[in-house]
Design a protein around this motif. Sequence first.
Motif, PDB file in Angstrom:
ATOM      1  N   ILE A   6      33.698  -6.562 -44.958  1.00 10.56           N
ATOM      2  CA  ILE A   6      34.917  -6.373 -46.107  1.00 10.56           C
ATOM      3  C   ILE A   6      36.305  -5.809 -45.322  1.00 10.56           C
ATOM      4  CG2 ILE A   6      35.742  -5.187 -48.305  1.00 10.56           C
ATOM      5  CD1 ILE A   6      32.107  -5.507 -47.466  1.00 10.56           C
ATOM      6  N   GLY A   7      37.120  -6.834 -45.218  1.00  5.80           N
ATOM      7  CA  GLY A   7      38.312  -6.264 -44.336  1.00  5.80           C
ATOM      8  C   GLY A   7      38.166  -6.805 -43.154  1.00  5.80           C
ATOM      9  N   TYR A  10      42.389  -5.011 -38.237  1.00  2.00           N
ATOM     10  CA  TYR A  10      41.868  -4.864 -36.479  1.00  2.00           C
ATOM     11  C   TYR A  10      40.233  -4.416 -36.404  1.00  2.00           C
ATOM     12  CZ  TYR A  10      42.465  -4.010 -31.888  1.00  2.00           C
ATOM     13  OH  TYR A  10      42.323  -4.187 -30.163  1.00  2.00           O
ATOM     14  N   VAL A  11      39.742  -3.747 -37.179  1.00  2.00           N
ATOM     15  CA  VAL A  11      38.489  -3.096 -37.066  1.00  2.00           C
ATOM     16  C   VAL A  11      37.443  -4.173 -37.402  1.00  2.00           C
ATOM     17  CG1 VAL A  11      36.885  -1.574 -37.604  1.00  2.00           C
ATOM     18  CG2 VAL A  11      39.095  -0.752 -37.318  1.00  2.00           C
ATOM     19  N   GLY A  12      37.950  -4.815 -38.533  1.00  2.38           N
ATOM     20  CA  GLY A  12      36.959  -5.918 -38.983  1.00  2.38           C
ATOM     21  C   GLY A  12      36.813  -7.169 -38.282  1.00  2.38           C
ATOM     22  N   LEU A  13      37.962  -7.736 -37.892  1.00  2.00           N
ATOM     23  CA  LEU A  13      37.947  -9.008 -37.324  1.00  2.00           C
ATOM     24  C   LEU A  13      37.146  -8.844 -35.815  1.00  2.00           C
ATOM     25  CD1 LEU A  13      38.812 -11.672 -37.328  1.00  2.00           C
ATOM     26  CD2 LEU A  13      41.205 -11.233 -36.614  1.00  2.00           C
ATOM     27  N   THR A  14      37.647  -7.755 -35.044  1.00  2.00           N
ATOM     28  CA  THR A  14      37.171  -7.572 -33.942  1.00  2.00           C
ATOM     29  C   THR A  14      35.568  -7.507 -33.983  1.00  2.00           C
ATOM     30  OG1 THR A  14      37.691  -5.310 -33.941  1.00  2.00           O
ATOM     31  CG2 THR A  14      39.045  -6.642 -32.716  1.00  2.00           C
ATOM     32  N   LEU A  15      35.026  -6.575 -35.015  1.00  2.00           N
ATOM     33  CA  LEU A  15      33.711  -6.475 -35.022  1.00  2.00           C
ATOM     34  C   LEU A  15      33.236  -7.812 -35.355  1.00  2.00           C
ATOM     35  CD1 LEU A  15      31.186  -4.646 -35.363  1.00  2.00           C
ATOM     36  CD2 LEU A  15      31.699  -4.394 -37.615  1.00  2.00           C
ATOM     37  N   GLY A  16      33.711  -8.458 -36.309  1.00  2.00           N
ATOM     38  CA  GLY A  16      33.168  -9.839 -36.967  1.00  2.00           C
ATOM     39  C   GLY A  16      32.983 -10.770 -35.782  1.00  2.00           C
ATOM     40  N   ILE A  17      33.919 -10.752 -34.847  1.00  2.00           N
ATOM     41  CA  ILE A  17      34.058 -11.896 -33.857  1.00  2.00           C
ATOM     42  C   ILE A  17      33.073 -11.464 -32.715  1.00  2.00           C
ATOM     43  CG2 ILE A  17      35.346 -12.759 -31.918  1.00  2.00           C
ATOM     44  CD1 ILE A  17      35.956 -13.937 -34.578  1.00  2.00           C
ATOM     45  N   ALA A  18      33.031 -10.000 -32.317  1.00  2.00           N
ATOM     46  CA  ALA A  18      31.955  -9.677 -31.224  1.00  2.00           C
ATOM     47  C   ALA A  18      30.397  -9.809 -31.949  1.00  2.00           C
ATOM     48  CB  ALA A  18      32.283  -8.257 -30.993  1.00  2.00           C
ATOM     49  N   ASN A  25      25.207 -14.009 -37.932  1.00  2.00           N
ATOM     50  CA  ASN A  25      26.045 -14.854 -39.080  1.00  2.00           C
ATOM     51  C   ASN A  25      26.973 -13.837 -39.585  1.00  2.00           C
ATOM     52  OD1 ASN A  25      24.729 -17.614 -38.602  1.00  2.00           O
ATOM     53  ND2 ASN A  25      22.913 -16.565 -39.385  1.00  2.00           N
ATOM     54  N   VAL A  26      28.191 -14.272 -39.554  1.00  2.00           N
ATOM     55  CA  VAL A  26      29.253 -13.173 -40.094  1.00  2.00           C
ATOM     56  C   VAL A  26      29.956 -13.928 -41.308  1.00  2.00           C
ATOM     57  CG1 VAL A  26      31.223 -11.903 -39.711  1.00  2.00           C
ATOM     58  CG2 VAL A  26      29.415 -12.040 -38.143  1.00  2.00           C
ATOM     59  N   TYR A  27      30.048 -13.088 -42.301  1.00  2.00           N
ATOM     60  CA  TYR A  27      30.974 -13.519 -43.576  1.00  2.00           C
ATOM     61  C   TYR A  27      31.876 -12.544 -43.788  1.00  2.00           C
ATOM     62  CZ  TYR A  27      27.560 -17.250 -44.047  1.00  2.00           C
ATOM     63  OH  TYR A  27      26.733 -18.183 -43.953  1.00  2.00           O
ATOM     64  N   GLY A  28      33.045 -12.760 -43.712  1.00  2.00           N
ATOM     65  CA  GLY A  28      33.996 -11.700 -43.944  1.00  2.00           C
ATOM     66  C   GLY A  28      35.208 -12.182 -45.139  1.00  2.00           C
ATOM     67  N   ILE A  29      35.525 -11.128 -45.742  1.00  2.00           N
ATOM     68  CA  ILE A  29      36.526 -11.003 -47.140  1.00  2.00           C
ATOM     69  C   ILE A  29      37.480 -10.243 -46.681  1.00  2.00           C
ATOM     70  CG2 ILE A  29      36.631 -10.266 -49.333  1.00  2.00           C
ATOM     71  CD1 ILE A  29      33.727 -10.821 -49.919  1.00  2.00           C
ATOM     72  N   GLU A  30      38.684 -10.871 -46.961  1.00  2.00           N
ATOM     73  CA  GLU A  30      40.067 -10.347 -46.884  1.00  2.00           C
ATOM     74  C   GLU A  30      40.977 -10.639 -47.881  1.00  2.00           C
ATOM     75  OE1 GLU A  30      43.011  -8.462 -45.867  1.00  2.00           O
ATOM     76  OE2 GLU A  30      41.181  -8.391 -44.656  1.00  2.00           O
ATOM     77  N   VAL A  31      41.702  -9.675 -48.574  1.00  2.00           N
ATOM     78  CA  VAL A  31      42.643  -9.885 -49.688  1.00  2.00           C
ATOM     79  C   VAL A  31      44.022 -10.419 -49.075  1.00  2.00           C
ATOM     80  CG1 VAL A  31      41.274  -8.707 -51.142  1.00  2.00           C
ATOM     81  CG2 VAL A  31      43.286  -7.527 -49.817  1.00  2.00           C
ATOM     82  N   SER A  59      34.573 -19.958 -35.815  1.00  2.00           N
ATOM     83  CA  SER A  59      34.856 -20.234 -37.091  1.00  2.00           C
ATOM     84  C   SER A  59      34.183 -21.507 -37.630  1.00  2.00           C
ATOM     85  CB  SER A  59      36.443 -20.558 -37.159  1.00  2.00           C
ATOM     86  OG  SER A  59      37.123 -19.326 -37.006  1.00  2.00           O
ATOM     87  N   GLY A  60      33.601 -21.163 -39.011  1.00  2.00           N
ATOM     88  CA  GLY A  60      32.834 -22.368 -39.295  1.00  2.00           C
ATOM     89  C   GLY A  60      31.276 -22.469 -39.048  1.00  2.00           C
ATOM     90  N   LYS A  61      30.961 -21.645 -37.953  1.00  2.00           N
ATOM     91  CA  LYS A  61      29.736 -21.736 -37.307  1.00  2.00           C
ATOM     92  C   LYS A  61      29.077 -20.483 -37.669  1.00  2.00           C
ATOM     93  CE  LYS A  61      31.672 -25.142 -34.044  1.00  2.00           C
ATOM     94  NZ  LYS A  61      32.189 -25.250 -32.406  1.00  2.00           N
ATOM     95  N   LEU A  62      29.641 -19.634 -36.752  1.00  2.00           N
ATOM     96  CA  LEU A  62      28.798 -18.122 -37.100  1.00  2.00           C
ATOM     97  C   LEU A  62      29.834 -17.297 -37.650  1.00  2.00           C
ATOM     98  CD1 LEU A  62      27.169 -17.838 -33.605  1.00  2.00           C
ATOM     99  CD2 LEU A  62      25.931 -17.893 -35.766  1.00  2.00           C
ATOM    100  N   PHE A  63      30.971 -17.474 -37.822  1.00  2.00           N
ATOM    101  CA  PHE A  63      32.045 -16.803 -38.375  1.00  2.00           C
ATOM    102  C   PHE A  63      32.556 -17.415 -39.497  1.00  2.00           C
ATOM    103  CE2 PHE A  63      36.326 -14.954 -38.810  1.00  2.00           C
ATOM    104  CZ  PHE A  63      36.305 -13.472 -39.013  1.00  2.00           C
ATOM    105  N   HIS A  64      32.619 -16.919 -40.737  1.00  2.00           N
ATOM    106  CA  HIS A  64      33.112 -17.660 -41.919  1.00  2.00           C
ATOM    107  C   HIS A  64      33.975 -16.627 -42.727  1.00  2.00           C
ATOM    108  CE1 HIS A  64      29.767 -20.351 -41.334  1.00  2.00           C
ATOM    109  NE2 HIS A  64      29.175 -19.190 -41.150  1.00  2.00           N
ATOM    110  N   VAL A  65      35.132 -17.182 -42.970  1.00  2.00           N
ATOM    111  CA  VAL A  65      35.942 -16.322 -44.033  1.00  2.00           C
ATOM    112  C   VAL A  65      35.859 -16.870 -45.613  1.00  2.00           C
ATOM    113  CG1 VAL A  65      38.610 -15.750 -44.618  1.00  2.00           C
ATOM    114  CG2 VAL A  65      37.749 -15.979 -42.371  1.00  2.00           C
ATOM    115  N   VAL A  66      35.443 -15.814 -46.532  1.00  2.00           N
ATOM    116  CA  VAL A  66      34.981 -16.354 -47.565  1.00  2.00           C
ATOM    117  C   VAL A  66      35.835 -15.552 -48.834  1.00  2.00           C
ATOM    118  CG1 VAL A  66      32.767 -17.088 -46.792  1.00  2.00           C
ATOM    119  CG2 VAL A  66      33.084 -14.904 -47.508  1.00  2.00           C
TER     120      VAL A  66
END
Length: 444
Positions: A6-7, A10-18, A25-31, A59-66
């Motif tokens: 959630i978020g 900088y912190v959330g995106l770098t962690l999600g990609i790493a 499998n990463v699903y990320g929410i951003e407002v 993107s669309g494989k292991l990293f998803h923005v939902v």
Amino acid sequence: MNIGIIGLGYVGLTLGIAAADKGINVYGIEVNQHIKDCIRQGKAHFYEPGIDNMIRRYSGKLFHVVEKFPRDLAFDAFVITVGTPLKSEGEGKQPNFDYIRSALKDSVGEIYDGSQLVILRSTVSVGTTRKIVVPFLSKICGRAESEILVAMCPERTIEGNAIEELTHLPQIISGNNARSLEIAQGVFRRITPFVIEAASLEEAELIKLYCNTYRDMTFALGNAFCMAAQKFGVDGIDVIRHANEGYHRSNICRPGFVAGPCLEKDAYILINNMPDCDSRDFILAARRFNESMEDIVVKWVEEKVGKPSGDKTVALSGMAFKGQPETSDLRGSSSVYIARKLKERGYRLNLHDFVALPEEMKALELGDCYDDLYDACRDASVLLVLNNHKKYGSVLERDELRARKTPGGGTFEILDSWNVCTELHYCGDIRISTLGNMNIPGAL
């Protein structure tokens, strides 16, 4: 393994990609719509070496923005990475936990049933995880607080090298019970082999706050020494450099601005609920000394340029909060605060940065923005070089700047705050000062 973040700042995106790079499998929410648009275009909304290629790869494989977490997935953990901004309250600055509460309620609450681990990665005051997050989650799912699974696993990466550090730095983990620790171990050992288990949630909270406040305070000592030296007519940068040279017991920090989205606020978060004591006063004094460096620069401009008028333009270069490792981040930048104070006094401003995004610079509404440093200096009376980007070592060699005069025909002045404009220090056509000698009368 499935994790929800959630978020996606900088912190959330770098962690999600790493994490995606390690097969999670990463699903990320951003407002923030701009952040989501950037990710869907295959890029980050900030500069970070290598991250754009990784976004496109996963993107669309292991990293998803939902928009919402899928209900048909079994999530191992949810990671809260939203910011903890400061708000003015009474005579001081207090952390605002509204973003954390919103993340728990609006993003996690719809799918959370108490069986998933909730990892807090945001920077918080000591006791926040146990006293705010655990009761909040208990209320959401209806389980007893003793059954809730919560971990505090703070982020400690440096902007400009976060992807590398996430896989090489030791990750601090903690949990409110053995099961929480077990799951947290499983998540972070997929990313890095080096995990440090804190004895409690409170210790983990303190570790993050201590790391950043330690840096803040050591920089404050260097700044204080630098300004003190000038009271004796001695160059503050030179004396620190010579004190350190070849003497391993001396490692005094060079003077400079201490800013950014973490260092400007973490000392305030640390002392937020700390009882009155000498330690609290000491920490606060260091933070306020670093903040005073901005006013010292503003005063220097006033002395060199004089009172604001229609022909008094100040050029500011290095608007991102730091230059090495290079970043586009304007959050918490001393350069931005200096610009605001100068504008409030009535000066006209020209802004420049080597990395910061033009649209974000313009959104500050502080002055005209330039891609070329020389264009920014064209009608200016002084130039403030406010971060330590490596390009300053050579880009200022061009004759356009060497031969610069003020609009009134006077000598062009430069404040080289980080002492990085190496070539210009040998040029006799301009007057250049540093933080080390700016307050010594007649110093060059």
